[in-house]
Design a protein around this motif. Structure first.
Motif, PDB file in Angstrom:
ATOM      1  N   ALA A   1       0.825  -1.291   0.118  1.00 43.51           N
ATOM      2  CA  ALA A   1       0.244   0.108   0.128  1.00 43.51           C
ATOM      3  C   ALA A   1       0.784   1.354   0.153  1.00 43.51           C
ATOM      4  CB  ALA A   1      -0.964  -0.054   1.369  1.00 43.51           C
ATOM      5  N   ARG A   2       2.047   1.304   0.685  1.00 45.89           N
ATOM      6  CA  ARG A   2       2.857   2.609   0.746  1.00 45.89           C
ATOM      7  C   ARG A   2       3.373   2.694  -0.436  1.00 45.89           C
ATOM      8  NH1 ARG A   2       6.178   1.009   6.573  1.00 45.89           N
ATOM      9  NH2 ARG A   2       4.431   2.368   7.889  1.00 45.89           N
ATOM     10  N   ARG A   3       3.647   1.659  -1.455  1.00 42.28           N
ATOM     11  CA  ARG A   3       4.196   1.948  -2.679  1.00 42.28           C
ATOM     12  C   ARG A   3       3.092   2.084  -3.847  1.00 42.28           C
ATOM     13  NH1 ARG A   3       9.882   1.742  -3.738  1.00 42.28           N
ATOM     14  NH2 ARG A   3      10.832   0.629  -1.753  1.00 42.28           N
ATOM     15  N   GLY A   4       1.946   2.287  -3.234  1.00 37.27           N
ATOM     16  CA  GLY A   4       0.795   2.819  -4.338  1.00 37.27           C
ATOM     17  C   GLY A   4       0.034   1.699  -4.770  1.00 37.27           C
ATOM     18  N   MET A   5       0.201   0.534  -4.262  1.00 34.79           N
ATOM     19  CA  MET A   5      -0.652  -0.603  -4.978  1.00 34.79           C
ATOM     20  C   MET A   5      -1.797  -1.096  -4.027  1.00 34.79           C
ATOM     21  SD  MET A   5       2.538  -3.199  -6.102  1.00 34.79           S
ATOM     22  CE  MET A   5       1.622  -4.042  -7.318  1.00 34.79           C
ATOM     23  N   THR A   6      -2.697  -1.514  -4.926  1.00 36.21           N
ATOM     24  CA  THR A   6      -4.076  -1.772  -4.123  1.00 36.21           C
ATOM     25  C   THR A   6      -4.005  -3.298  -3.877  1.00 36.21           C
ATOM     26  OG1 THR A   6      -5.503  -0.393  -5.847  1.00 36.21           O
ATOM     27  CG2 THR A   6      -6.605  -1.913  -4.551  1.00 36.21           C
ATOM     28  N   VAL A   7      -4.175  -3.615  -2.545  1.00 33.97           N
ATOM     29  CA  VAL A   7      -3.966  -4.746  -1.650  1.00 33.97           C
ATOM     30  C   VAL A   7      -5.452  -5.689  -1.286  1.00 33.97           C
ATOM     31  CG1 VAL A   7      -2.911  -6.045  -0.011  1.00 33.97           C
ATOM     32  CG2 VAL A   7      -1.662  -4.182  -0.798  1.00 33.97           C
ATOM     33  N   GLN A   8      -5.695  -6.740  -1.446  1.00 33.83           N
ATOM     34  CA  GLN A   8      -6.595  -7.438  -1.148  1.00 33.83           C
ATOM     35  C   GLN A   8      -6.032  -8.756  -0.390  1.00 33.83           C
ATOM     36  OE1 GLN A   8      -9.942  -8.309  -3.921  1.00 33.83           O
ATOM     37  NE2 GLN A   8      -9.010  -6.760  -5.374  1.00 33.83           N
ATOM     38  N   VAL A   9      -6.836  -8.940   0.864  1.00 32.08           N
ATOM     39  CA  VAL A   9      -6.297 -10.175   1.638  1.00 32.08           C
ATOM     40  C   VAL A   9      -7.444 -11.106   1.460  1.00 32.08           C
ATOM     41  CG1 VAL A   9      -5.190 -10.949   3.802  1.00 32.08           C
ATOM     42  CG2 VAL A   9      -4.506  -8.521   2.693  1.00 32.08           C
ATOM     43  N   GLN A  10      -7.202 -12.135   1.523  1.00 25.73           N
ATOM     44  CA  GLN A  10      -8.528 -13.137   1.740  1.00 25.73           C
ATOM     45  C   GLN A  10      -7.638 -14.599   2.625  1.00 25.73           C
ATOM     46  OE1 GLN A  10     -11.477 -13.627   1.057  1.00 25.73           O
ATOM     47  NE2 GLN A  10     -11.720 -11.521  -0.190  1.00 25.73           N
ATOM     48  N   ALA A  11      -8.740 -14.899   3.550  1.00 29.63           N
ATOM     49  CA  ALA A  11      -8.194 -15.960   4.295  1.00 29.63           C
ATOM     50  C   ALA A  11      -7.987 -17.458   3.381  1.00 29.63           C
ATOM     51  CB  ALA A  11      -9.365 -16.484   5.278  1.00 29.63           C
ATOM     52  N   SER A  12      -7.179 -18.223   3.825  1.00 38.35           N
ATOM     53  CA  SER A  12      -6.932 -19.390   2.940  1.00 38.35           C
ATOM     54  C   SER A  12      -6.494 -20.717   4.000  1.00 38.35           C
ATOM     55  CB  SER A  12      -5.834 -19.197   1.662  1.00 38.35           C
ATOM     56  OG  SER A  12      -4.691 -18.759   2.270  1.00 38.35           O
ATOM     57  N   PRO A  13      -7.331 -21.114   4.752  1.00 37.80           N
ATOM     58  CA  PRO A  13      -6.908 -21.984   5.673  1.00 37.80           C
ATOM     59  C   PRO A  13      -7.040 -23.304   5.261  1.00 37.80           C
ATOM     60  CG  PRO A  13      -9.336 -21.372   5.864  1.00 37.80           C
ATOM     61  CD  PRO A  13      -8.886 -20.489   4.921  1.00 37.80           C
ATOM     62  N   TRP A  14      -5.872 -24.273   5.866  1.00 37.23           N
ATOM     63  CA  TRP A  14      -5.975 -25.595   5.596  1.00 37.23           C
ATOM     64  C   TRP A  14      -7.314 -25.944   6.500  1.00 37.23           C
ATOM     65  CZ3 TRP A  14      -0.570 -28.130   6.470  1.00 37.23           C
ATOM     66  CH2 TRP A  14       0.146 -27.973   5.241  1.00 37.23           C
ATOM     67  N   ARG A  15      -8.042 -26.863   6.217  1.00 41.12           N
ATOM     68  CA  ARG A  15      -8.918 -27.681   6.991  1.00 41.12           C
ATOM     69  C   ARG A  15      -8.697 -29.090   7.005  1.00 41.12           C
ATOM     70  NH1 ARG A  15     -12.545 -23.555   8.265  1.00 41.12           N
ATOM     71  NH2 ARG A  15     -12.777 -21.967   6.945  1.00 41.12           N
ATOM     72  N   LEU A  16      -8.068 -29.579   8.208  1.00 43.54           N
ATOM     73  CA  LEU A  16      -7.842 -31.047   8.199  1.00 43.54           C
ATOM     74  C   LEU A  16      -8.594 -31.695   8.999  1.00 43.54           C
ATOM     75  CD1 LEU A  16      -3.964 -30.335   8.847  1.00 43.54           C
ATOM     76  CD2 LEU A  16      -5.334 -30.488   6.491  1.00 43.54           C
TER      77      LEU A  16
ATOM     78  N   HIS B   1      -4.230 -19.330   7.226  1.00 43.28           N
ATOM     79  CA  HIS B   1      -3.167 -18.714   6.318  1.00 43.28           C
ATOM     80  C   HIS B   1      -4.082 -17.561   5.693  1.00 43.28           C
ATOM     81  CE1 HIS B   1      -2.105 -23.025   5.646  1.00 43.28           C
ATOM     82  NE2 HIS B   1      -0.946 -22.496   6.186  1.00 43.28           N
ATOM     83  N   SER B   2      -3.262 -16.569   4.935  1.00 41.89           N
ATOM     84  CA  SER B   2      -3.880 -15.676   4.363  1.00 41.89           C
ATOM     85  C   SER B   2      -3.357 -15.358   2.607  1.00 41.89           C
ATOM     86  CB  SER B   2      -3.866 -14.193   4.805  1.00 41.89           C
ATOM     87  OG  SER B   2      -4.821 -14.250   5.850  1.00 41.89           O
ATOM     88  N   ASP B   3      -4.086 -15.193   1.869  1.00 42.25           N
ATOM     89  CA  ASP B   3      -3.334 -14.816   0.520  1.00 42.25           C
ATOM     90  C   ASP B   3      -3.566 -13.540   0.315  1.00 42.25           C
ATOM     91  OD1 ASP B   3      -3.501 -17.402   0.200  1.00 42.25           O
ATOM     92  OD2 ASP B   3      -4.806 -17.828  -1.560  1.00 42.25           O
ATOM     93  N   VAL B   4      -2.338 -13.006  -0.234  1.00 38.18           N
ATOM     94  CA  VAL B   4      -2.395 -11.490  -0.578  1.00 38.18           C
ATOM     95  C   VAL B   4      -2.242 -11.290  -2.013  1.00 38.18           C
ATOM     96  CG1 VAL B   4      -1.064  -9.285  -0.299  1.00 38.18           C
ATOM     97  CG2 VAL B   4      -1.054 -11.019   1.464  1.00 38.18           C
ATOM     98  N   LEU B   5      -3.063 -10.278  -2.586  1.00 36.91           N
ATOM     99  CA  LEU B   5      -3.214  -9.758  -3.985  1.00 36.91           C
ATOM    100  C   LEU B   5      -2.635  -8.283  -4.108  1.00 36.91           C
ATOM    101  CD1 LEU B   5      -3.552 -10.413  -7.037  1.00 36.91           C
ATOM    102  CD2 LEU B   5      -6.067  -9.762  -6.697  1.00 36.91           C
ATOM    103  N   ALA B   6      -1.725  -7.976  -4.569  1.00 41.33           N
ATOM    104  CA  ALA B   6      -1.374  -6.468  -4.748  1.00 41.33           C
ATOM    105  C   ALA B   6      -1.242  -6.027  -6.374  1.00 41.33           C
ATOM    106  CB  ALA B   6       0.013  -6.351  -4.161  1.00 41.33           C
ATOM    107  N   LEU B   7      -2.125  -5.132  -6.753  1.00 39.89           N
ATOM    108  CA  LEU B   7      -2.271  -4.714  -7.967  1.00 39.89           C
ATOM    109  C   LEU B   7      -1.879  -3.346  -8.206  1.00 39.89           C
ATOM    110  CD1 LEU B   7      -5.753  -6.332  -8.787  1.00 39.89           C
ATOM    111  CD2 LEU B   7      -3.769  -7.237  -9.566  1.00 39.89           C
ATOM    112  N   PRO B   8      -1.255  -3.043  -9.038  1.00 37.30           N
ATOM    113  CA  PRO B   8      -0.736  -1.503  -9.364  1.00 37.30           C
ATOM    114  C   PRO B   8      -1.929  -0.841  -9.760  1.00 37.30           C
ATOM    115  CG  PRO B   8       0.512  -3.100 -10.807  1.00 37.30           C
ATOM    116  CD  PRO B   8      -0.415  -3.909 -10.299  1.00 37.30           C
ATOM    117  N   ARG B   9      -1.962   0.331  -9.137  1.00 35.02           N
ATOM    118  CA  ARG B   9      -3.197   1.192  -9.603  1.00 35.02           C
ATOM    119  C   ARG B   9      -3.236   1.685 -10.882  1.00 35.02           C
ATOM    120  NH1 ARG B   9      -2.781   3.773  -3.847  1.00 35.02           N
ATOM    121  NH2 ARG B   9      -4.097   2.532  -2.661  1.00 35.02           N
ATOM    122  N   PRO B  10      -4.216   1.695 -11.499  1.00 36.95           N
ATOM    123  CA  PRO B  10      -4.248   2.357 -12.834  1.00 36.95           C
ATOM    124  C   PRO B  10      -3.823   3.787 -12.973  1.00 36.95           C
ATOM    125  CG  PRO B  10      -6.465   1.369 -12.341  1.00 36.95           C
ATOM    126  CD  PRO B  10      -5.707   1.435 -11.077  1.00 36.95           C
TER     127      PRO B  10
END
Length: 291
Positions: free
Chosen positions: A210-225, A277-286
């Motif tokens: 985010a500090r570098r100007g990218m849009t960040v989305q975080v989603q949970a990605s748990p193992w279910r054992l 766990h969590s998955d992180v997606l970072a996208l450059p802003r248009p």
């Protein structure tokens, strides 16, 4: 010294966890990822002229991320697999899918070396940087370098399956929290001069992108054992408790009894584990700065 120099994973462990990884990955991030991908201007440099999306898989292991993601993305793709282990690179390259979501070709090449040394210049022409179970093995400096490289190159990043320091076990046991705390401390240890981020990695990455100007989305990605994953659950238990005892040797005698009980429950089909766990997606802003 880098994460890729000091961390090695056996192919047997990577194979054991692949199905749980695939089930856990945050499919909700695929649509925003597809919209954020770009075809590099210099794709003609690639070995296959039809390859358009250039995807770099950092710390690829046996290639499980590519096996999951390549068939879920449309269009021709060229995957560049990065790892320190030549045997893993060879294995991953041979097992990567050869067709994309729409039947387009998928090609592959390998790059052995330290993923923590990537630069914006080195990522020129890259459509996506991806990694699985890597963030928590980095130091803050290595993470900042990776973020700077992606942001400088205008390159999206999908960083999956980073531990966040939470484990839920059922049935509960009085030692669960003590083992979890010791394990989390082990994940944040100083390893050959490197202070690992461990469960702090997702939050640190989100702030850094985010500090570098990218849009960040975080989603949970748990193992279910549970009963259907007994071999993986048992191996994870041994590693989880072992790391806790490595950090706190005073736990050893009680932890041995705890592990024996948990393994008995696992074998009997009585134990269920949610490993967060969590998955992180970072996208450059248009262009223009819109998010």
């Amino acid at each position: 010294m880098s994460a890729t120099d000091v961390t090695r994973f056996a192919p047997e462990w990577l194979a054991l966890r692949e199905a749980a990884d695939a089930a856990a990955r945050a499919a909700e991030l695929l649509d925003p990822l597809r919209h954020g991908l770009r075809v590099p201007a210099d794709a003609s440099r690639l070995p296959d002229e039809d390859a358009t999306l250039v995807i770099r898989d950092l710390g690829c292991g046996t290639g499980s991320m590519g096996r999951w993601l390549a068939p879920r993305l449309p269009g021709p793709q060229h995957w560049i697999l990065h790892d320190h282990d030549p045997a893993l690179l060879e294995l991953a390259a041979t097992r990567l899918p050869r067709t994309a979501d729409d039947g387009s070709p998928v090609t592959v090449s390998t790059d052995r070396g330290d993923v923590a040394r990537l630069t914006a210049e080195g990522l020129a022409g890259t459509s996506l940087v991806t990694a699985s179970a890597l963030l928590d093995l980095l130091t803050r400096e290595e993470l900042d370098g990776l973020v700077a490289a992606c942001a400088g190159a205008g390159c999206p990043a999908l960083l999956a399956l980073s531990v966040v320091g939470r484990v839920d076990l059922a049935p509960a046991h009085p030692m669960d929290a003590e083992i979890a705390d010791a394990f989390n401390a082990h994940q944040r240890r100083v390893d050959q001069g490197r202070r690992l981020l461990g469960p702090d990695a997702v939050a640190a990455a989100s702030v850094a992108f985010a500090r570098r100007g990218m849009t960040v989305q975080v989603q949970a990605s748990p193992w279910r054992l549970g009963p259907g994953t007994a071999p993986l659950t048992a191996e994870w238990l041994r590693g989880w408790v072992g790391a806790a005892v490595e950090h706190r040797p005073d736990l050893a005698s009680r932890a041995d009894a705890y592990l024996r009980r948990r393994l008995e429950q696992c074998e009997a089909g009585e134990l269920r584990v949610t490993l967060h766990h969590s998955d992180v997606l970072a996208l450059p802003r248009p262009a223009g700065g819109a998010s």
